[in-house]
Design an enzyme around this catalytic site. Structure first.
Site, PDB file in Angstrom:
ATOM      1  N   PHE A 140      10.151 -17.298 -12.507  1.00 44.30           N
ATOM      2  CA  PHE A 140      11.276 -17.849 -13.284  1.00 44.30           C
ATOM      3  C   PHE A 140      11.729 -19.223 -12.785  1.00 44.30           C
ATOM      4  CE2 PHE A 140      14.412 -14.426 -11.346  1.00 44.30           C
ATOM      5  CZ  PHE A 140      14.365 -15.033 -10.111  1.00 44.30           C
ATOM      6  N   GLU A 141      12.652 -19.810 -13.511  1.00 49.14           N
ATOM      7  CA  GLU A 141      13.098 -21.205 -13.303  1.00 49.14           C
ATOM      8  C   GLU A 141      11.930 -22.185 -13.482  1.00 49.14           C
ATOM      9  OE1 GLU A 141      16.325 -22.003 -12.598  1.00 49.14           O
ATOM     10  OE2 GLU A 141      17.166 -20.113 -11.864  1.00 49.14           O
ATOM     11  N   GLY A 142      11.040 -21.880 -14.399  1.00 49.01           N
ATOM     12  CA  GLY A 142       9.814 -22.680 -14.585  1.00 49.01           C
ATOM     13  C   GLY A 142       8.765 -22.136 -13.629  1.00 49.01           C
ATOM     14  N   ARG A 199      16.394 -24.834  -9.858  1.00 49.63           N
ATOM     15  CA  ARG A 199      15.174 -24.868  -9.038  1.00 49.63           C
ATOM     16  C   ARG A 199      15.503 -25.208  -7.592  1.00 49.63           C
ATOM     17  NH1 ARG A 199      12.234 -27.880 -13.970  1.00 49.63           N
ATOM     18  NH2 ARG A 199      11.774 -25.925 -15.030  1.00 49.63           N
TER      19      ARG A 199
END
Ligand SMILES: Cc1cc2nc3c(=O)[nH]c(=O)nc-3n(C[C@H](O)[C@H](O)[C@H](O)COP(=O)(O)OP(=O)(O)OC[C@H]3O[C@@H](n4cnc5c(N)ncnc54)[C@H](O)[C@@H]3O)c2cc1C
Length: 599
Positions: free
Chosen positions: A405-407, A268
């Site tokens: 993406f990446e949460g 992140r």
């Protein structure tokens, strides 16, 4: 090495909501050493010289091309910044990996490939691998002999990753885990050689495994037809009785979530840096185009509404860049302080966890900044921005996935508040005493405040009051809902937005003040202008979010009182943002690029 910053103890994660650091206590791009700049330059030159000429073929997914370029980048050490030297990596410090990521990200397709390999595909082994696993795999990942990928998501389990249906059972001989299931959306899936796969042992315990493509039963599916980042490969991965030697279990059974979340923390943060790199390139393209394109007998860049766009693109980028290098400075200082004692991978993970709030902010604020920048760039290009022949069109499509993406940004907004609350409850962050102190201050009524003096002193006062507004809104919310606040997602979203604005405002302020101290106020004047615009408008956004939060938490007379308090904390001078933006735009247009590079 940024020795000036490393000599100071790093601020604790999330402490920016309580403390008021001095400008010299934060790292800014002006503190980059020549070596760090050279790493950034090498990464940028690689993409311009080696990748840009092939973009058309990459976007058309020419077989083998992205893998070949990835290996070429490995030859320059661009894939192994996070891998220690003893395992064949470049062993870079956190600031160097940040600038490397930023500069390598000027083409979305390559940035995504790089992130999946060098970040989430490699770091699980760096952080959690056994000595044997590290020796076996890291040198090959560093050299590009193996290309890595990270397989967490499944068709029914994205944000809810723990809902994995992929199973791992130890075979009767006790030699192999047998994996069955399907992974979805796997970046580098089409050409990766090594997968970090998450599966549930005995259907219950989420666990990470190192899976070679060569293992029987591991097979990538077809390329997905995506909206953007066409240069990158995204496929499902099918695991059909896939035989994984038991030595390839990564970390511990049932601790897969620890592997996944720590690695995502790292991912992140770097995603934010990547958005800054992408944004700078788009700004340069848009500024040049605005000069060349004529309408009504003028360059469109001469029109106020075009200047305003260029300025705002630069201003938002400035805020994100300031946050990211400030955070990188904290991480590096904390890593430096921990070095020499304990296991270095464990130290790295502790540091990543310490700054998980800042990493989520970097991801959310960075991706939303880039979406704004590419959208405005398309607008500056007019109809041509809507045409595939122009790079801003591709950049617009490529940017969108960063919020997913990446949460997702929703998940990260919730994480920001959950992590703050957790730290507050554990006594690691003195938010509760600060909220109680604020309640006393509110009861005591307004006190006389002297007019602040010095560079951006009024803005510093606005930010200090922004922190009080957060405590006011969050304090009331916690009093009303306690742990049940988890069910109040819209409220959490509003609080997270306030937190992010505070970090962005303060990082911009401190960087501009530091520049004024070192270079003089005149030399830093445009940066000061950018900080003033950003802070003035972020303060408006904080007001808006705080009103939403207060209105749902309180009612009747209490709400009236709380809104009066908000008005008191939100009092500030009106700033002529139109004039200030014109000055920032002039600086962008004078060089056709982001004007605060390395400053
Ligand atoms: C191009 C691309 C590359 C990718 N690369 C990888 C990779 O290499 N490896 C990998 O493992 N994964 C990868 N992913 C998957 C990615 O991480 C997921 O798409 C992401 O986590 C979201 O999951 P989902 O798509 O299932 O959406 P969902 O989880 O179904 O979410 C849909 C919407 O619901 C919202 N939502 C979900 N849960 C909540 C909640 N509790 N509260 C509020 N809102 C909620 C989300 O924010 C989102 O807006 C990639 C995805 C894409 C598109």
């Amino acid at each position: 090495m940024a020795t000036s910053v490393l000599s100071k103890p790093a601020a604790k994660g999330g402490s920016f909501l309580l403390d008021s650091p001095a400008p010299q206590d934060i790292f800014t791009p002006a503190d980059l050493t020549d070596d760090q700049k050279l790493i950034g330059q090498t990464a940028e030159e690689f993409v311009i010289k080696e990748v840009f000429p092939h973009i058309k073929d990459l976007e058309a997914k020419k077989p083998g091309l992205m893998a070949e370029l990835t290996r070429k980048a490995a030859g320059l050490g661009l894939l192994s910044g996070g891998t220690p030297e003893q395992y064949g990596g470049a062993g870079l410090d956190k600031i160097s990996t940040t600038i490397l990521t930023e500069k390598i990200s000027i083409y979305g397709g390559f940035a995504t490939t790089h992130g999946a390999h060098a970040g989430i595909g490699t770091l699980p082994i760096v952080y959690f691998g056994t000595e044997e696993q590290k020796k076996k795999y890291l040198p090959k990942l560093a050299s590009g002999e193996l290309i890595g990928a990270y397989c967490l998501s499944e068709p029914q389990a994205g944000s809810d990753a723990q809902n994995s249906l992929t199973r791992a059972e130890l075979n009767q001989e006790g030699t192999h885990y047998v994996l069955n299931g399907q992974k979805m959306w796997i970046t580098n899936g089409g050409f990766a050689d090594l997968f970090i796969v998450f599966a549930k042992v005995d259907g219950e315990k989420l666990t990470a495994f190192i899976v070679e493509k060569a293992f029987p039963g591991c097979k990538p599916g077809n390329e997905e037809h995506k909206m953007g980042i066409h240069g990158s490969s995204t496929t499902p991965i099918f695991l059909e009785n896939c035989m994984v030697p038991k030595e390839n279990l990564l970390h511990e059974i049932g601790r897969g979530h620890i592997v996944a979340f720590n690695v995502l923390n790292a991912g992140r943060f770097t995603l934010g840096a990547s958005c800054v790199g992408g944004g700078k390139h788009v700004l340069m393209t848009a500024s040049k185009y605005a000069k060349e394109r004529k309408a009504f007998g003028k360059s469109i860049g001469e029109f106020g509404l075009m200047k305003e766009k260029l300025a705002e693109m630069a201003i938002r980028m400035f805020a994100v860049e300031s946050m990211i290098y400030r955070s990188a400075g904290y991480m590096e200082a904390a890593l430096h302080a921990a070095s020499g004692s304990g296991d270095s991978s464990q130290n790295t993970m502790k540091v990543l966890e310490e700054y998980a709030i800042e990493s989520s902010i970097s991801k959310v604020y960075g991706s939303e900044m880039l979406d704004f920048v590419v959208d405005e760039a398309v607008q500056i290009f007019g109809g041509y921005g809507f045409h595939e022949d122009y790079t801003v069109c591709r950049a617009y499509r490529d940017s969108r996935v960063n919020r997913i993406f990446e949460g997702t940004n929703e998940i990260n907004r919730m994480l920001i508040i959950q992590m703050l609350m957790k730290r507050a409850m554990a006594g690691q962050l003195a938010l509760i005493p600060a909220a109680l102190k604020l309640a006393d201050e509110i009861l005591a009524g307004p006190s006389y405040e002297e007019a602040p003096e010095g560079v951006l002193a009024e803005e510093a006062r606005v930010i200090a009051n922004g922190k009080k507004i957060f405590l006011q809104a969050a304090g009331g919310a916690m009093q009303k809902y306690g742990e049940k606040i988890a069910d109040e997602q819209e409220l959490i979203g509003a609080l997270a937005n306030i937190v992010m604005e505070i970090f962005a405002m303060e990082s911009s302020l401190l960087r501009a003040q530091k520049a004024a101290t070192h270079k003089g106020e005149a030399a830093a004047s445009v940066m000061i202008d950018a900080a003033r615009v950003f802070i003035a408008e972020a303060a408006e956004r904080i007001d808006h979010e705080a009103k939403r939060a207060l209105a749902t938490v309180h009612e009747g007379d209490m709400l009236t009182t709380q809104l009066a308090v908000l008005k008191r904390f939100g009092k500030r001078r009106t700033v002529d943002t139109i004039t200030l933006r014109r000055r920032v735009a002039a600086s962008v247009q004078a060089q056709d690029r982001y004007p605060f590079e390395g400053r």
